[in-house]
Enzyme design. Structure first.
Site, PDB file in Angstrom:
ATOM      1  N   ASP A 167       0.826  -1.209   0.000  1.00  0.00           N
ATOM      2  CA  ASP A 167       0.000   0.000   0.000  1.00  0.00           C
ATOM      3  C   ASP A 167       0.860   1.258   0.000  1.00  0.00           C
ATOM      4  OD1 ASP A 167      -2.312  -1.424  -0.016  1.00  0.00           O
ATOM      5  OD2 ASP A 167      -2.920  -0.963   2.037  1.00  0.00           O
TER       6      ASP A 167
ATOM      7  N   HIS B 175      -3.116   8.568   8.067  1.00  0.00           N
ATOM      8  CA  HIS B 175      -2.889   7.212   8.579  1.00  0.00           C
ATOM      9  C   HIS B 175      -1.465   6.983   9.095  1.00  0.00           C
ATOM     10  CE1 HIS B 175      -6.779   5.895   7.268  1.00  0.00           C
ATOM     11  NE2 HIS B 175      -6.511   6.065   5.985  1.00  0.00           N
TER      12      HIS B 175
ATOM     13  N   GLY C 192      -1.666   3.002   4.896  1.00  0.00           N
ATOM     14  CA  GLY C 192      -2.742   3.529   4.062  1.00  0.00           C
ATOM     15  C   GLY C 192      -2.334   4.626   3.102  1.00  0.00           C
TER      16      GLY C 192
ATOM     17  N   ASP D 128     -12.841  12.404   5.642  1.00  0.00           N
ATOM     18  CA  ASP D 128     -12.399  11.310   4.772  1.00  0.00           C
ATOM     19  C   ASP D 128     -13.266  10.084   5.068  1.00  0.00           C
ATOM     20  OD1 ASP D 128     -10.568   8.930   4.053  1.00  0.00           O
ATOM     21  OD2 ASP D 128      -9.319  10.614   3.400  1.00  0.00           O
TER      22      ASP D 128
ATOM     23  N   HIS E  44     -12.228   7.139   5.419  1.00  0.00           N
ATOM     24  CA  HIS E  44     -11.466   6.269   6.309  1.00  0.00           C
ATOM     25  C   HIS E  44     -11.241   6.950   7.658  1.00  0.00           C
ATOM     26  CE1 HIS E  44     -10.293   4.985   2.180  1.00  0.00           C
ATOM     27  NE2 HIS E  44     -10.492   3.791   2.711  1.00  0.00           N
TER      28      HIS E  44
ATOM     29  N   ASP F   1     -12.592  10.929  -0.755  1.00  0.00           N
ATOM     30  CA  ASP F   1     -13.064   9.573  -1.025  1.00  0.00           C
ATOM     31  C   ASP F   1     -14.417   9.310  -0.379  1.00  0.00           C
ATOM     32  OD1 ASP F   1     -11.969   9.677   1.491  1.00  0.00           O
ATOM     33  OD2 ASP F   1     -10.510   8.084   1.174  1.00  0.00           O
TER      34      ASP F   1
ATOM     35  N   TYR G 184      -9.897   9.060  -4.891  1.00  0.00           N
ATOM     36  CA  TYR G 184      -9.274   8.170  -5.881  1.00  0.00           C
ATOM     37  C   TYR G 184      -9.961   8.172  -7.236  1.00  0.00           C
ATOM     38  CZ  TYR G 184      -7.274   7.164  -1.443  1.00  0.00           C
ATOM     39  OH  TYR G 184      -6.669   7.333  -0.220  1.00  0.00           O
TER      40      TYR G 184
END
Length: 498
Positions: A107, A149, A157, A184, A186, A272, A311
């Site tokens: 990643d 992250h 991440g 976000d 996440h 995202d 993304y």
């Protein structure tokens, strides 16, 4: 609403704010690798939209001064920073043990110019914090930042250096309390973990929760020791729309501003969470996403806006362009002007895109439960916790501007040497030019999406303790993760240096 802290003079939300915008023309050249969903090229696309919509003329435009080793080591371990500085695609096979130790490889791949990339995006966020601390702007913007992250001793991440933590540490030199808000999709695990045991930073994260990366951010995760109730997590399910999102966002953030009274706010605007994202599963419109920016702006508190995930890069550029307009108090036209990336935005060539008809799995009953629980937690807070007087650390020295830097005193000049899309000769071998096709490969997207949705461990108290200790410290294998039975001792020892 009286927000307290070091707020700006009260003014209607439509009033113009002084905005500082950080952008490095080379940031779009960094390339994570074929098939990787993280594409720094989206920052260059955003900048092109800002230029052609005429928004740059209303801001101070700064090229960030690269963060230095000692700046990064205010949070990150010395040996981790040394590793990032030295590792290259050519040498990585000789350092497999370190790659595993620092979670670099899949990643978070090694690519040409990796350390320069980290220095650039971190420099923009810290630079924005310095501008806010010196009252040189009301809002600072760094769309290249927001990589939430990254941990003290490891990448995670797609994030290598946690520019958000570094920026908050800078803001804490001037402000007793700093609020961090994360929209976000996440969970903002790296930032929450860094400040989990302090009451000087409150973290609020709205995110997808369940079988989804990074697997943290339960509503029951509320902070520890002095930081109890200063971490708020808003776990959401697939398909949340604008109305449902703001049913939670506005009352929760409104109560946070009333009770916590931050002197400055950092808003991570990960895109995202938009409808149609490659890795996302929310259904927010660009206007719905930007409403969070507008709401935070309305409190007239110094505000740092950062990027993050995102993304489907054409929608990321749309979103961050529109949100820059929101920061400025300028409503931009839906019809997109002609520019060098115009073909990415067909067939409609508009700034806004309609949300999908996907199912909203967030029932009103569930949202009511979450809202009630979080408002209950906020009712247990000590109003506006105070900080004892201490000697304030010196401001971060951003160094002398080189010949490529703006003087920062004037808005962007169309005739300046900061090109919209830089095609300059790159330093030999340092950065690979990214060639991005307008159309994304769906099979590739699905494969990377599957790789991305995996769990990760967090190290709560240890990271917080080290983040708030300004001195650099070596890290070894034993202090990467803290055993639970040391948490109480660490919490007792915490004495903020900021």
């Amino acid at each position: 609403m009286d927000t307290g802290g070091n707020s700006l003079p009260s003014a209607p939300d439509g009033v113009k704010r002084k905005v500082c915008y950080f952008y490095d023309p080379e940031v779009g050249n960094y390339y994570y690798g074929q098939g990787h969903p993280m594409k720094p090229h989206r920052i260059r696309m955003t900048h092109a939209l800002l230029a052609h919509y005429g928004l740059l003329q209303h801001m101070q435009v700064h090229k960030p001064f690269p963060a230095r080793d000692r700046d990064l080591c205010r949070f990150h371990a010395d040996d981790y920073v040394a590793f990032l500085r030295s590792i290259t695609p050519e040498t990585q096979q000789d350092h497999l043990r370190q790659l595993k130790r620092f979670n670099v490889g899949e990643d978070c791949p090694v690519f040409d110019g990796l350390y320069s990339f980290c220095q650039t995006y971190a420099g923009g966020s810290v630079g924005g914090a310095v501008k806010l601390n010196h009252d040189q702007c009301d809002i600072a913007v760094n769309w290249a930042g927001g990589l939430h992250h990254a941990k003290k001793c490891e990448a995670s991440g797609f994030c290598y250096v946690n520019d958000i933590v570094l920026a908050i540490l800078e803001l804490l030199k001037q402000h007793e309390r700093v609020l961090y808000v994360d929209i976000d999709i996440h969970h903002g695990d790296g930032v929450e973990e860094a400040f989990y045991t302090t009451d000087r930073v409150m973290t609020v994260s709205f995110h997808k929760f369940g079988d989804y990366f990074p697997g943290t951010g339960d509503v029951r995760d509320i902070g520890y020791a002095k930081g109890k109730y200063y971490s708020l997590n808003v776990p959401l399910d697939d398909g949340i729309d604008d109305e449902s999102y703001h049913f939670l966002f506005k009352p929760i953030i409104g109560k946070v501003m009333e009770v916590f009274r931050p002197g400055a706010v950092v808003l991570q605007c990960g895109a995202d969470s938009l409808s149609g994202d490659r890795l996302g599963c929310f259904n927010l419109s660009i206007r719905g996403h930007a409403e969070c920016v507008k709401y935070m702006r309305s409190f007239n508190v110094p505000l740092l806006l950062l990027g993050g995930g995102g993304y489907t890069i054409r929608n990321v550029a749309r979103c961050w362009c529109y949100e820059t307009g929101v920061a400025l108090g300028i409503e931009v036209d839906d019809k997109m002007p002609q520019h060098e990336y115009y073909e990415y935005f067909g067939p409609d060539y508009t700034l806004h895109v309609a949300p999908s008809n996907m199912e909203n799995k967030n029932s009103h009953h569930l949202l009511e439960e979450i809202r009630s629980k979080l408002l209950e937690n906020l009712s247990k807070l000590q109003h506006a916790p105070s900080v004892q007087f201490q000697e304030r650390p010196p401001d971060t020295d951003l160094g002398e501007a080189d010949v490529d830097h703006d003087d920062g005193d004037e808005p962007w000049d169309p005739d300046s040497d900061m090109d919209i899309d830089v095609e300059r000769e790159l330093v030999s071998g340092k950065v690979k030019k990214e060639m991005t096709e307008p159309q994304l490969n769906d099979l590739e997207d699905q494969r990377r999406s599957g790789e991305h949705l995996r769990g990760s461990d967090t190290a709560v108290a240890e990271t917080c303790m080290k983040a708030l200790d300004i001195s650099s410290q070596k890290a070894d294998e034993d202090n990467v993760k803290v055993e639970q039975n040391t948490v109480n001792d660490l919490a007792k020892e915490m004495d903020l240096k900021c």
